[in-house]
Design a protein around this motif. Structure first.
Motif, PDB file in Angstrom:
ATOM      1  N   LYS A   1       0.842  -1.193   0.000  1.00  0.00           N
ATOM      2  CA  LYS A   1       0.000   0.000   0.000  1.00  0.00           C
ATOM      3  C   LYS A   1       0.877   1.243   0.000  1.00  0.00           C
ATOM      4  O   LYS A   1       1.913   1.296   0.669  1.00  0.00           O
ATOM      5  N   LEU A   2       0.462   2.244  -0.777  1.00  0.00           N
ATOM      6  CA  LEU A   2       1.141   3.540  -0.794  1.00  0.00           C
ATOM      7  C   LEU A   2       0.178   4.587  -0.245  1.00  0.00           C
ATOM      8  O   LEU A   2      -0.960   4.703  -0.719  1.00  0.00           O
ATOM      9  N   VAL A   3       0.634   5.340   0.767  1.00  0.00           N
ATOM     10  CA  VAL A   3      -0.166   6.427   1.338  1.00  0.00           C
ATOM     11  C   VAL A   3       0.590   7.727   1.086  1.00  0.00           C
ATOM     12  O   VAL A   3       1.537   8.063   1.822  1.00  0.00           O
ATOM     13  N   PRO A   4       0.220   8.477   0.042  1.00  0.00           N
ATOM     14  CA  PRO A   4       0.917   9.741  -0.249  1.00  0.00           C
ATOM     15  C   PRO A   4       0.683  10.754   0.859  1.00  0.00           C
ATOM     16  O   PRO A   4      -0.354  10.750   1.540  1.00  0.00           O
ATOM     17  N   GLY A   5       1.668  11.639   1.053  1.00  0.00           N
ATOM     18  CA  GLY A   5       1.510  12.713   2.014  1.00  0.00           C
ATOM     19  C   GLY A   5       0.326  13.603   1.653  1.00  0.00           C
ATOM     20  O   GLY A   5       0.072  13.868   0.470  1.00  0.00           O
ATOM     21  N   ALA A   6      -0.396  14.059   2.674  1.00  0.00           N
ATOM     22  CA  ALA A   6      -1.623  14.833   2.425  1.00  0.00           C
ATOM     23  C   ALA A   6      -1.339  16.173   1.783  1.00  0.00           C
ATOM     24  O   ALA A   6      -2.076  16.630   0.909  1.00  0.00           O
ATOM     25  N   THR A   7      -0.261  16.821   2.201  1.00  0.00           N
ATOM     26  CA  THR A   7       0.096  18.124   1.645  1.00  0.00           C
ATOM     27  C   THR A   7       1.570  18.133   1.274  1.00  0.00           C
ATOM     28  O   THR A   7       2.330  17.249   1.675  1.00  0.00           O
ATOM     29  N   ALA A   8       1.968  19.146   0.511  1.00  0.00           N
ATOM     30  CA  ALA A   8       3.361  19.261   0.095  1.00  0.00           C
ATOM     31  C   ALA A   8       4.275  19.288   1.317  1.00  0.00           C
ATOM     32  O   ALA A   8       4.034  20.023   2.272  1.00  0.00           O
ATOM     33  N   GLY A   9       5.310  18.473   1.297  1.00  0.00           N
ATOM     34  CA  GLY A   9       6.249  18.422   2.399  1.00  0.00           C
ATOM     35  C   GLY A   9       5.938  17.345   3.414  1.00  0.00           C
ATOM     36  O   GLY A   9       6.806  16.999   4.234  1.00  0.00           O
ATOM     37  N   ASP A  10       4.711  16.791   3.400  1.00  0.00           N
ATOM     38  CA  ASP A  10       4.380  15.709   4.319  1.00  0.00           C
ATOM     39  C   ASP A  10       5.085  14.423   3.887  1.00  0.00           C
ATOM     40  O   ASP A  10       5.377  14.219   2.706  1.00  0.00           O
ATOM     41  N   LEU A  11       5.318  13.539   4.854  1.00  0.00           N
ATOM     42  CA  LEU A  11       5.966  12.270   4.553  1.00  0.00           C
ATOM     43  C   LEU A  11       4.992  11.318   3.854  1.00  0.00           C
ATOM     44  O   LEU A  11       3.803  11.279   4.161  1.00  0.00           O
TER      45      LEU A  11
ATOM     46  N   ARG B   1      10.462  11.307   2.391  1.00  0.00           N
ATOM     47  CA  ARG B   1      10.123  12.626   1.862  1.00  0.00           C
ATOM     48  C   ARG B   1       9.781  12.558   0.384  1.00  0.00           C
ATOM     49  O   ARG B   1       9.002  13.366  -0.122  1.00  0.00           O
ATOM     50  N   SER B   2      10.361  11.582  -0.314  1.00  0.00           N
ATOM     51  CA  SER B   2      10.014  11.335  -1.724  1.00  0.00           C
ATOM     52  C   SER B   2      10.111   9.843  -1.986  1.00  0.00           C
ATOM     53  O   SER B   2      10.856   9.121  -1.315  1.00  0.00           O
ATOM     54  N   VAL B   3       9.344   9.381  -2.953  1.00  0.00           N
ATOM     55  CA  VAL B   3       9.297   7.950  -3.285  1.00  0.00           C
ATOM     56  C   VAL B   3       9.490   7.788  -4.788  1.00  0.00           C
ATOM     57  O   VAL B   3       8.937   8.559  -5.584  1.00  0.00           O
ATOM     58  N   ILE B   4      10.288   6.775  -5.172  1.00  0.00           N
ATOM     59  CA  ILE B   4      10.448   6.419  -6.580  1.00  0.00           C
ATOM     60  C   ILE B   4       9.954   4.990  -6.750  1.00  0.00           C
ATOM     61  O   ILE B   4      10.492   4.055  -6.154  1.00  0.00           O
ATOM     62  N   LEU B   5       8.921   4.814  -7.546  1.00  0.00           N
ATOM     63  CA  LEU B   5       8.321   3.500  -7.783  1.00  0.00           C
ATOM     64  C   LEU B   5       8.958   2.865  -9.012  1.00  0.00           C
ATOM     65  O   LEU B   5       8.891   3.415 -10.111  1.00  0.00           O
ATOM     66  N   ALA B   6       9.591   1.731  -8.806  1.00  0.00           N
ATOM     67  CA  ALA B   6      10.260   1.020  -9.907  1.00  0.00           C
ATOM     68  C   ALA B   6       9.965  -0.470  -9.760  1.00  0.00           C
ATOM     69  O   ALA B   6      10.869  -1.300  -9.689  1.00  0.00           O
TER      70      ALA B   6
ATOM     71  N   TRP C   1      -1.259  -2.763  -6.454  1.00  0.00           N
ATOM     72  CA  TRP C   1      -1.289  -2.191  -5.105  1.00  0.00           C
ATOM     73  C   TRP C   1      -1.354  -0.662  -5.111  1.00  0.00           C
ATOM     74  O   TRP C   1      -1.540  -0.039  -4.064  1.00  0.00           O
ATOM     75  N   LEU C   2      -1.249  -0.054  -6.294  1.00  0.00           N
ATOM     76  CA  LEU C   2      -1.238   1.411  -6.400  1.00  0.00           C
ATOM     77  C   LEU C   2      -2.545   1.994  -6.939  1.00  0.00           C
ATOM     78  O   LEU C   2      -2.677   3.213  -7.058  1.00  0.00           O
ATOM     79  N   LYS C   3      -3.518   1.147  -7.256  1.00  0.00           N
ATOM     80  CA  LYS C   3      -4.694   1.627  -7.989  1.00  0.00           C
ATOM     81  C   LYS C   3      -5.524   2.657  -7.219  1.00  0.00           C
ATOM     82  O   LYS C   3      -6.243   3.446  -7.824  1.00  0.00           O
ATOM     83  N   ASP C   4      -5.424   2.674  -5.901  1.00  0.00           N
ATOM     84  CA  ASP C   4      -6.177   3.661  -5.118  1.00  0.00           C
ATOM     85  C   ASP C   4      -5.326   4.861  -4.701  1.00  0.00           C
ATOM     86  O   ASP C   4      -5.794   5.725  -3.963  1.00  0.00           O
ATOM     87  N   SER C   5      -4.070   4.904  -5.179  1.00  0.00           N
ATOM     88  CA  SER C   5      -3.146   5.952  -4.729  1.00  0.00           C
ATOM     89  C   SER C   5      -2.716   6.902  -5.834  1.00  0.00           C
ATOM     90  O   SER C   5      -2.508   8.090  -5.586  1.00  0.00           O
TER      91      SER C   5
ATOM     92  N   PRO D   1       2.544  14.907  -6.190  1.00  0.00           N
ATOM     93  CA  PRO D   1       3.845  15.550  -5.990  1.00  0.00           C
ATOM     94  C   PRO D   1       4.719  14.762  -5.012  1.00  0.00           C
ATOM     95  O   PRO D   1       4.243  14.272  -3.987  1.00  0.00           O
ATOM     96  N   GLY D   2       5.985  14.655  -5.363  1.00  0.00           N
ATOM     97  CA  GLY D   2       6.929  13.971  -4.494  1.00  0.00           C
ATOM     98  C   GLY D   2       6.997  12.473  -4.708  1.00  0.00           C
ATOM     99  O   GLY D   2       7.827  11.795  -4.105  1.00  0.00           O
TER     100      GLY D   2
END
Length: 526
Positions: A291-301, A315-320, A456-460, A480-481
């Protein structure tokens, strides 16, 4: 059996042996036994630390044990460990002979601590690029822990055994007489499977990790390139991967990687990992992201939730996350996977010697598979959905020159049939006449492309209808991020060299994103 160049190289390796080794052979009157005796005598002639004993009494003939003289430390090969397994033979000689393994001390202690009796049997083929990892891992375990025994069996030589156990894919591993695993496995994966507390201990360690500046999810060419470029910026970098190397591990020959005329997937994967390890990168292997939970706002983890229960923050994620073999999704395919339905002709082809098989797919990979299999099996039927083959002209010319290959176009595979234990036939529909046809056979090799590992990313994040991660020219996703690279994305042309470039680009974009963010402490003060 060994040419002069190979003997010279082997002699240099054998100089590292510090304790005497016996090669205990169990032989009969067969030609294979004659070849084994010749091989063992050639090896012994290269080192005064190695001797040959020919009075072995193992039931499998021909076979031989590599035994540390005067001890119970030994590994066994049933059949000739040539082809891809020659490296396994060399490593076994060194390890039984006292040369230390480069395996991490933590892993060695984990092997030492295993309780119980473990008798492993691994069926391999000399053309299988996935088998050496399993063979070498179990050999090492048997050298480290005397309660672990291992024999590697050439399936092509012990065909009656393969038939009675219905082994239709390699590597196939048995533990104490029962099926244990099939397919490529690393030492760590094997340990995780038999050491039931390993996953919980690993998850506990992961939960304590501080947030990363860049967290790369995936350990293939794109992920490795992204990790290297991030680490070179001096920022905190982590890589989590289900298996480091990714789809490259399943690739036999690589001939279009610029500046390297030829290499093999497992060799490239090992080189990628070694390169990443030269930097301060936290590699978290055998971890599946769920599961991926993106940060709610810019700068959030951002958070990446793992199957083990651990949560990693960054702080940033790269999906590969790459891609996997596409399945036909027809009745019977799942039921008979590894029971006649296969996806790696190089690995499993020798198990179908003299039998009838089909290859589904008329692109380069499908036609190459048919050509390779034609030299082993009795007959190959190539089935292509389109009205014509899509492979390169030179491959089609080679295919058409083979007497034991039949090509069927405009055909849709509709069902895999079996007798409950193995494949017996395949049904396809002629797309021109809309009629059903049945082909009696023993094996089906599926070669119809790849599907991205992105469920696993379809909702993110935004994905295409094909499941690819939508990215812009910088590798930026819809959030973003969070960046993405490689075969899991919309980037065209799924090639190793392109994946590496996309990984580097996404990493540079992630760094550019980070330096433009207001530090968390400054945001709080404001």
């Amino acid at each position: 059996m060994l040419d002069a160049n190979l003997k010279e190289q082997l002699a240099a390796y054998l100089e590292r042996i510090t304790q005497p080794v016996e090669l205990v052979a169990s032989l009969d009157d067969s030609e294979a036994s004659r070849e084994m005796r010749e091989l063992l005598e050639e090896i012994a002639a290269l080192s005064n630390q190695v001797t040959v004993v020919t009075d072995g009494d193992d039931a499998r003939k021909p076979s031989f044990a590599i035994r540390r003289t005067g001890t119970a430390i030994a590994v066994r090969f049933a059949g000739l460990p040539m082809g891809h397994e020659f490296t396994s033979l060399v490593l076994a000689l060194l390890q039984v002979g006292g040369h230390p393994s480069k395996t991490a001390e933590e892993v060695i202690q984990q092997i030492h601590g295993l309780d119980g009796e473990y008798h492993f049997e691994t069926y391999f083929s000399q053309s299988c690029q996935n088998c050496p990892d399993v063979v070498q891992a179990l050999n090492l375990m048997s050298v480290i822990n005397p309660r672990i025994k291992h024999v590697s069996i050439d399936g092509a030589l012990f065909q009656s055994e393969v038939d009675s156990r219905q082994v239709m894919a390699v590597p196939s591993v048995y533990l104490n007489g029962e099926p244990f695993a099939q397919g490529r496995m690393s030492l760590e994966q094997i340990l995780a499977k038999i050491d039931t507390g390993a996953e919980a201990r690993a998850a506990a360690k992961l939960k304590d990790k501080a947030a990363f500046d860049v967290l790369v999810v995936g350990g293939g060419p794109a992920g490795a390139a992204a990790a290297i470029y991030a680490a070179r910026k001096g920022i905190r970098t982590g890589v989590t991967a289900e298996r480091f190397g990714g789809q490259v591990l399943d690739t036999m020959g690589i001939e279009n990687f610029i500046s390297v005329p030829h290499t093999e997937g497992p060799k490239m994967a090992a080189a990628l990992e070694e390169h990443v390890k030269t930097y301060e990168v936290d590699i978290m292997n055998l971890q599946r992201a769920e599961k991926l939970v993106p940060g709610a706002t810019a700068g959030d983890l951002h958070e990446v939730h793992l199957a083990s229960g651990a949560v990693l923050k960054a702080r940033s994620v790269i999906l590969a996350t790459g891609a996997r073999w596409r399945q036909m999704n027809v009745p019977g395919e799942a039921e008979y996977r590894n029971k006649g339905v296969a996806y790696c002709p190089h690995c499993d082809g020798p198990l179908f010697k003299g039998k009838r098989v089909a290859v589904v797919g008329g692109g380069n990979s499908g036609v190459e598979a048919a050509i390779d299999l034609a030299g082993i099996v009795a007959h190959v039927t190539l089935i292509e959905f389109d009205s014509q083959l899509r492979a390169d002209a030179v491959l089609q010319a080679k295919l058409n020159s083979l007497h034991n290959v039949t090509v069927i176009t405009s055909a849709l595979t509709t069902e895999v049939h079996g007798d409950g234990s193995k494949v017996t036939a395949l049904t396809y529909r002629d797309r021109n006449s809309d009629t059903q046809h049945r082909i009696e056979l023993e094996g089906i090799f599926v070669q119809i492309g790849l599907v991205p590992n992105t469920e696993w990313l379809k909702d993110s994040l935004a994905l295409t209808t094909r499941g690819e991660i939508e990215v812009d020219h910088r590798g930026q996703t819809s959030h973003p991020g969070i960046f993405a690279a490689g075969d899991a994305t919309t980037a065209p042309y799924k090639q190793i060299v392109i994946a590496m470039g996309e990984g580097a680009k996404a990493s540079l974009a992630a760094f550019d994103h980070l330096i433009r963010q207001v530090p968390t402490a400054d945001k709080a003060a404001a």
